[in-house]
Write an enzyme that holds these catalytic residues in place. Structure first.
Site, PDB file in Angstrom:
ATOM      1  N   TRP A 201       0.862  -1.179   0.000  1.00  0.00           N
ATOM      2  CA  TRP A 201       0.000   0.000   0.000  1.00  0.00           C
ATOM      3  C   TRP A 201       0.913   1.250   0.000  1.00  0.00           C
ATOM      4  O   TRP A 201       1.895   1.318   0.734  1.00  0.00           O
ATOM      5  CB  TRP A 201      -0.903   0.018   1.246  1.00  0.00           C
ATOM      6  CG  TRP A 201      -1.653   1.317   1.335  1.00  0.00           C
ATOM      7  CD1 TRP A 201      -2.832   1.618   0.721  1.00  0.00           C
ATOM      8  CD2 TRP A 201      -1.239   2.499   2.030  1.00  0.00           C
ATOM      9  NE1 TRP A 201      -3.173   2.927   0.982  1.00  0.00           N
ATOM     10  CE2 TRP A 201      -2.221   3.480   1.791  1.00  0.00           C
ATOM     11  CE3 TRP A 201      -0.136   2.818   2.824  1.00  0.00           C
ATOM     12  CZ2 TRP A 201      -2.136   4.767   2.318  1.00  0.00           C
ATOM     13  CZ3 TRP A 201      -0.042   4.110   3.356  1.00  0.00           C
ATOM     14  CH2 TRP A 201      -1.047   5.062   3.107  1.00  0.00           C
ATOM     15  N   ASP A 368     -15.640  12.586  -1.972  1.00  0.00           N
ATOM     16  CA  ASP A 368     -15.092  11.282  -1.587  1.00  0.00           C
ATOM     17  C   ASP A 368     -15.870  10.708  -0.406  1.00  0.00           C
ATOM     18  O   ASP A 368     -17.033  11.063  -0.166  1.00  0.00           O
ATOM     19  CB  ASP A 368     -13.589  11.461  -1.287  1.00  0.00           C
ATOM     20  CG  ASP A 368     -12.777  10.218  -1.579  1.00  0.00           C
ATOM     21  OD1 ASP A 368     -12.789   9.305  -0.725  1.00  0.00           O
ATOM     22  OD2 ASP A 368     -12.142  10.140  -2.649  1.00  0.00           O
ATOM     23  N   ASP A 369     -15.245   9.846   0.330  1.00  0.00           N
ATOM     24  CA  ASP A 369     -15.853   9.076   1.421  1.00  0.00           C
ATOM     25  C   ASP A 369     -16.511   9.979   2.482  1.00  0.00           C
ATOM     26  O   ASP A 369     -16.031  11.069   2.763  1.00  0.00           O
ATOM     27  CB  ASP A 369     -14.713   8.266   2.071  1.00  0.00           C
ATOM     28  CG  ASP A 369     -15.224   7.166   2.960  1.00  0.00           C
ATOM     29  OD1 ASP A 369     -16.448   7.060   3.129  1.00  0.00           O
ATOM     30  OD2 ASP A 369     -14.380   6.416   3.475  1.00  0.00           O
ATOM     31  N   ARG A 445     -10.165  -2.475   8.335  1.00  0.00           N
ATOM     32  CA  ARG A 445     -10.729  -1.121   8.302  1.00  0.00           C
ATOM     33  C   ARG A 445     -12.194  -1.161   8.757  1.00  0.00           C
ATOM     34  O   ARG A 445     -13.050  -0.534   8.157  1.00  0.00           O
ATOM     35  CB  ARG A 445     -10.615  -0.514   6.897  1.00  0.00           C
ATOM     36  CG  ARG A 445     -10.457   0.995   6.914  1.00  0.00           C
ATOM     37  CD  ARG A 445     -10.592   1.618   5.538  1.00  0.00           C
ATOM     38  NE  ARG A 445     -10.319   3.035   5.615  1.00  0.00           N
ATOM     39  CZ  ARG A 445     -10.805   3.929   4.763  1.00  0.00           C
ATOM     40  NH1 ARG A 445     -11.565   3.564   3.769  1.00  0.00           N
ATOM     41  NH2 ARG A 445     -10.514   5.193   4.894  1.00  0.00           N
ATOM     42  N   LYS A 478     -15.944   7.277  -8.448  1.00  0.00           N
ATOM     43  CA  LYS A 478     -14.705   6.641  -7.977  1.00  0.00           C
ATOM     44  C   LYS A 478     -15.136   5.375  -7.246  1.00  0.00           C
ATOM     45  O   LYS A 478     -15.798   5.447  -6.220  1.00  0.00           O
ATOM     46  CB  LYS A 478     -13.955   7.591  -7.043  1.00  0.00           C
ATOM     47  CG  LYS A 478     -12.690   7.000  -6.430  1.00  0.00           C
ATOM     48  CD  LYS A 478     -11.954   8.059  -5.618  1.00  0.00           C
ATOM     49  CE  LYS A 478     -10.802   7.510  -4.820  1.00  0.00           C
ATOM     50  NZ  LYS A 478     -10.224   8.531  -3.923  1.00  0.00           N
ATOM     51  N   TRP A 479     -14.790   4.223  -7.813  1.00  0.00           N
ATOM     52  CA  TRP A 479     -15.244   2.920  -7.297  1.00  0.00           C
ATOM     53  C   TRP A 479     -14.109   2.327  -6.468  1.00  0.00           C
ATOM     54  O   TRP A 479     -13.139   1.819  -7.001  1.00  0.00           O
ATOM     55  CB  TRP A 479     -15.596   2.015  -8.479  1.00  0.00           C
ATOM     56  CG  TRP A 479     -16.161   0.687  -8.120  1.00  0.00           C
ATOM     57  CD1 TRP A 479     -15.522  -0.344  -7.476  1.00  0.00           C
ATOM     58  CD2 TRP A 479     -17.483   0.210  -8.382  1.00  0.00           C
ATOM     59  NE1 TRP A 479     -16.358  -1.418  -7.330  1.00  0.00           N
ATOM     60  CE2 TRP A 479     -17.567  -1.109  -7.879  1.00  0.00           C
ATOM     61  CE3 TRP A 479     -18.609   0.763  -9.001  1.00  0.00           C
ATOM     62  CZ2 TRP A 479     -18.739  -1.876  -7.984  1.00  0.00           C
ATOM     63  CZ3 TRP A 479     -19.763  -0.006  -9.091  1.00  0.00           C
ATOM     64  CH2 TRP A 479     -19.817  -1.307  -8.588  1.00  0.00           C
ATOM     65  N   ASP A 480     -14.276   2.395  -5.154  1.00  0.00           N
ATOM     66  CA  ASP A 480     -13.180   2.006  -4.252  1.00  0.00           C
ATOM     67  C   ASP A 480     -13.379   0.594  -3.711  1.00  0.00           C
ATOM     68  O   ASP A 480     -14.492   0.036  -3.760  1.00  0.00           O
ATOM     69  CB  ASP A 480     -13.117   3.022  -3.097  1.00  0.00           C
ATOM     70  CG  ASP A 480     -11.714   3.182  -2.541  1.00  0.00           C
ATOM     71  OD1 ASP A 480     -10.855   2.327  -2.815  1.00  0.00           O
ATOM     72  OD2 ASP A 480     -11.493   4.161  -1.814  1.00  0.00           O
ATOM     73  N   MET A 481     -12.332   0.012  -3.175  1.00  0.00           N
ATOM     74  CA  MET A 481     -12.395  -1.332  -2.565  1.00  0.00           C
ATOM     75  C   MET A 481     -11.233  -1.418  -1.574  1.00  0.00           C
ATOM     76  O   MET A 481     -10.095  -1.495  -1.987  1.00  0.00           O
ATOM     77  CB  MET A 481     -12.267  -2.378  -3.676  1.00  0.00           C
ATOM     78  CG  MET A 481     -12.648  -3.777  -3.276  1.00  0.00           C
ATOM     79  SD  MET A 481     -11.448  -4.562  -2.208  1.00  0.00           S
ATOM     80  CE  MET A 481     -10.330  -5.281  -3.366  1.00  0.00           C
ATOM     81  N   ASN A 482     -11.582  -1.379  -0.285  1.00  0.00           N
ATOM     82  CA  ASN A 482     -10.537  -1.125   0.707  1.00  0.00           C
ATOM     83  C   ASN A 482     -10.191  -2.261   1.663  1.00  0.00           C
ATOM     84  O   ASN A 482      -9.805  -2.001   2.803  1.00  0.00           O
ATOM     85  CB  ASN A 482     -10.918   0.115   1.527  1.00  0.00           C
ATOM     86  CG  ASN A 482     -10.580   1.391   0.770  1.00  0.00           C
ATOM     87  OD1 ASN A 482      -9.534   1.477   0.136  1.00  0.00           O
ATOM     88  ND2 ASN A 482     -11.470   2.359   0.809  1.00  0.00           N
ATOM     89  N   ASP A 550      -2.442   5.762  -3.069  1.00  0.00           N
ATOM     90  CA  ASP A 550      -2.834   6.708  -2.024  1.00  0.00           C
ATOM     91  C   ASP A 550      -1.653   7.591  -1.644  1.00  0.00           C
ATOM     92  O   ASP A 550      -1.814   8.560  -0.904  1.00  0.00           O
ATOM     93  CB  ASP A 550      -3.326   5.957  -0.776  1.00  0.00           C
ATOM     94  CG  ASP A 550      -4.809   5.643  -0.873  1.00  0.00           C
ATOM     95  OD1 ASP A 550      -5.471   6.174  -1.779  1.00  0.00           O
ATOM     96  OD2 ASP A 550      -5.304   4.856  -0.039  1.00  0.00           O
TER      97      ASP A 550
HETATM   98  C1  GLA Z   1      -9.133   4.750  -0.010  1.00  0.00           C
HETATM   99  C2  GLA Z   1      -8.827   5.551  -1.260  1.00  0.00           C
HETATM  100  C3  GLA Z   1      -8.656   7.007  -0.924  1.00  0.00           C
HETATM  101  C4  GLA Z   1      -9.907   7.532  -0.258  1.00  0.00           C
HETATM  102  C5  GLA Z   1     -10.232   6.671   0.958  1.00  0.00           C
HETATM  103  C6  GLA Z   1     -11.575   7.051   1.547  1.00  0.00           C
HETATM  104  O1  GLA Z   1      -8.049   4.692   0.827  1.00  0.00           O
HETATM  105  O2  GLA Z   1      -7.696   5.041  -1.890  1.00  0.00           O
HETATM  106  O3  GLA Z   1      -8.363   7.752  -2.075  1.00  0.00           O
HETATM  107  O4  GLA Z   1     -10.958   7.480  -1.185  1.00  0.00           O
HETATM  108  O5  GLA Z   1     -10.268   5.289   0.646  1.00  0.00           O
HETATM  109  O6  GLA Z   1     -11.881   6.287   2.644  1.00  0.00           O
END
Ligand code: GLA
Length: 731
Positions: A201, A368-369, A445, A478-482, A550
């Site tokens: 990461w 964003d989030d 997370r 923005k399609w995220d996956m954390n 990130d």
């Molecule tokens: C991930 C994304 C970031 C941001 C955060 C929000 O880490 O990579 O760019 O969108 O989530 O929680």
């Protein structure tokens, strides 16, 4: 015509503009690999293939007297299996119902198909019927009725061969697939280096190169995502190969989940190079009548070193992988509020960012989030995809309208594949996440992964995202996956199919993405997974750009963007100017350095625009004007890497237009040195006779001078950059 079949001798010769790939059928049954490399004119070079065995080898039985025989352990097999005397890594490993693993595959026939085929349910390179031709070769384990189809699509103009494999169970009993490679190539020699893109990461796709050794070198992911830790790319190359010269052979998997790839050097110093599915968490039950399609591997050979390899991948991915409106249209310059506000925002703050953005020339604002459910930190609400009205009293619709009134488009962050334990969705459907009954559900997370191997969960997700997109003028997602998978079990599958969950999840995800992107063709989608944790061709098929990392520190980004460019085009790399000191590294760099690094990507900002001084605002306006001017070159031109940050205290690259009439050059010096030697950077890819004018200074240079002597880079201080736009004045 890219495929030549010599029926009598049973030779298959696949030809692209510069490459040949040759196979031959020996003794009417063994499909052998003959050659992969620079284009060969002669249709028949099958004599280069030697059939032999050495002492202590299991020899294949002959059927006719005087017939040549060999050991499978020696033969360069096109699609090797285990258990029958080839002791190297198999391309296919199955277990039959009686527990045996022996799976002799014999050649049965072939078929030519106009155009390019695609594996069912999976992302794939595409091409017009006149652009590509496909060879399908059928192998069979006759005793058990297992048919193996090897597919080779040749896109002659793009210099690529795309391989994939399909299994069909025509037998009477179950077959368990343990490992299925989409491509496997046996080289006669192993005097080569390998190159791959490991990371973590915030440190994705760093370049690693090493000489091959006896034994196995293996890369892969069992995290349920292609991962930050290892990109699904592997190449072998001549030890003398560099950016410009030498033979390089690359494989890149069009898939976003678990994978395995590697190179084995055997007792005779031959090298087996493979890529596909079959990490420790994989197994698939193929019942009678069922078929299984493995993802595609994009195979590229370049005789012009790594630079040549990258340009082939870039062109292919820009034109034959990325789809939709934004394949050809310029991407907007955006501002994302994540590093500006994190979770701490309200409607007023976002609208004030939009106002500032419009004044600077930014096209799109991304929220964003933190906009949904009760989400004020990362402990809650994933799955509850309705606006948090405490922050956004007018909802997403009201906010988007206000943002548009300010003169910028509106974009939104979602993380649809996840669920928070503290959410209404989880309370209602506790079995909708990946889990193993009776075991602790391990969080990452504070979240769990939705079980996309289930159709009902996928259907719910499609509906949910459709309704968000239909509710407001949203131009970008923005399609995220954390998080990565753990306890990867599904409540709906029987015990014997539980190891199928990671792949079934990917099939579910691809269906969701197909339906959503098809229904919203005007929305620009950017994929993200904690930055670049799923930067792979599979995701690029649905979403034309990916948030590269990130880590937004420009010095760190030199390494990440340089490494990523080995395979992926710059048009796919999200790159933003963020604050100084940088939030990840604490490093202070100039606005110019931050801008110049981000301009070699799909450009944007990720900081509080309201905090800029008037002077900085003017600089930002100029950056955006400059970016919009060079954008077609950066995102559509041919990239030449000129200096690697992995090999010195600097980085440099350039982007040249197709007709070579224009180029953009960028140089970055990392640390200052006192009394340094003269630094010259030699350019590439220009017309030697042409005269190019440096737009900013008015200075003129001939192409040969720029390529043979180079430009002097004279800078002082840490973290410096020089960029230049050249236009051809005279050919
Ligand atoms: C991930 C994304 C970031 C941001 C955060 C929000 O880490 O990579 O760019 O969108 O989530 O929680």
């Amino acid at each position: 015509m890219g495929i030549f079949v010599t029926d009598q001798q049973m030779i298959f010769h696949l030809q692209t503009k510069q490459t040949s790939y040759i196979m031959a059928v020996k003794n009417n049954k063994y499909l052998a690999h003959v050659y992969w490399g620079k284009r060969i004119q002669s249709p028949d070079i099958s004599h280069v293939l030697l059939m032999r065995g050495t002492c202590f080898d299991v020899m294949e039985p002959t059927e006719k007297e005087g017939e040549e025989t060999c050991s499978l352990d020696y033969l360069r097999q096109e699609y090797p299996t285990g258990g029958d005397g080839d002791y190297r890594i198999p391309a296919l490993e199955v277990t039959y119902a009686d527990g045996s693993r022996s799976c002799p595959l014999h050649y049965k026939g072939y078929r030519l198909i106009e155009g390019k085929t695609a594996p069912k349910g999976l992302p794939a390179v595409y091409a017009g019927e006149s652009e590509a031709q496909t060879l399908e070769i059928r192998l069979e384990d006759e005793d058990r009725g297992l048919q193996v189809y090897l597919l080779y699509s040749v896109i002659e103009e793009r210099d690529t061969i795309i391989r994939s494999v399909r299994l069909e169970n025509h037998g009477k009993e179950d077959v368990r697939i343990q490992k299925i490679m989409s491509a496997c190539v046996d080289f006669e020699q192993s005097d080569m280096d390998m190159i791959c893109l490991p990371g973590a990461w915030g440190r994705e796709r760093h370049i690693e190169r090493a000489a091959l050794r006896h034994g196995e070198f293996r890369i892969g992911s069992s995290r349920g995502a292609s991962s930050h830790q290892m990109n699904p790319f592997l190449a072998v190359m001549e030890p003398c190969a560099d950016e410009v010269h030498g033979n390089v052979y690359g494989m890149n998997l069009v898939y976003s989940g678990n994978f395995t790839a590697g190179i084995e050097v055997d007792q005779l110093s031959q090298a087996r190079f493979y890529m596909g599915m079959g990490d420790d968490s994989f197994s698939w039950l193929l019942e009678p009548g069922e078929e299984f399609a493995a993802p595609e591997v994009v195979m590229v050979h370049s005789a012009q070193g790594l630079g040549g390899l990258s340009r082939i991948y870039h062109r292919l991915y820009r034109k034959n992988l990325i789809r939709g409106r934004y394949r050809d249209e310029v991407r907007p310059v955006l501002v994302n509020n994540w590093e500006a506000t994190y979770f701490n925002f309200n409607e007023e703050k976002i609208v004030s960012l939009a106002k500032e953005a419009a004044g600077l020339g930014i096209d799109l604002l991304v929220l964003d989030d933190g906009w949904f459910g009760k989400r004020n930190d990362d402990t809650t609400s994933l799955g509850d995809w309705y606006a948090n009205t405490e922050k956004l009293p007018n909802g997403i619709q009201g906010l988007a309208a206000k943002v548009e009134e300010e003169g910028v488009k509106f974009g939104l962050w979602v993380e649809p594949e996840m669920v928070s334990v503290d959410s209404e969705l989880y309370r209602k459907h506790p079995d909708w996440c990946l889990h193993v009954d009776g075991r602790r559900r391990s969080e990452c997370r504070n979240q769990l992964t939705l079980d996309l191997s289930r159709n009902d969960v996928c259907d719910w997700l499609i509906e949910t995202i459709h309704s968000i997109l239909d509710s407001a003028p949203i131009s970008y997602i923005k399609w995220d996956m954390n998080r990565h998978m753990s306890n990867a079990g599904s409540a709906l599958l029987p015990a014997k199919r539980q190891k199928e969950v990671p792949h079934r999840y990917m099939l579910g995800l691809y269906r969701v993405l197909e339906e959503i992107t098809a229904a919203h063709p005007d929305v620009l989608f950017e994929s993200c997974s904690g930055g670049g944790g799923r930067f792979d061709p599979g995701m690029l098929y649905y979403m034309p750009q990916t948030w590269t990392s990130d880590d937004t520190d420009p010095v760190e980004r030199l390494f990440i963007q340089y490494g990523t460019s080995l395979v992926y085009p710059v048009s796919a790399m999200g790159a933003h100017v963020s604050a100084a000191p940088n939030h990840q590294s604490g490093r202070v760099t100039s606005l110019k350095m931050r801008g110049d690094v981000a301009m070699s990507g799909t450009f944007g900002y990720e900081l509080d625009l309201n905090a800029f001084t008037e002077e900085e605002k003017e600089e930002v306006r100029e950056q955006i004007r400059e970016y919009k001017k060079i954008r077609p070159l950066v995102t559509g031109g041919d990239m030449y890497r000129l200096a690697s940050p992995f090999e010195g205290n600097r980085a440099a690259w350039m982007f040249v237009s197709e007709n070579k009439m224009e180029f953009y050059f960028a140089y970055f010096r990392i640390q200052a040195k006192v009394n340094p030697s003269i630094t010259r950077v030699r350019l590439q890819g220009l017309l030697p006779e042409a005269v190019y004018q440096w737009e900013e200074t008015g200075d003129c240079y001939r192409g040969d001078e720029l390529m043979e002597i180079g430009l002097v880079m004279d800078v002082s201080g840490d973290y410096q950059s020089i960029t230049a736009h050249f236009i051809c004045k005279k050919e």
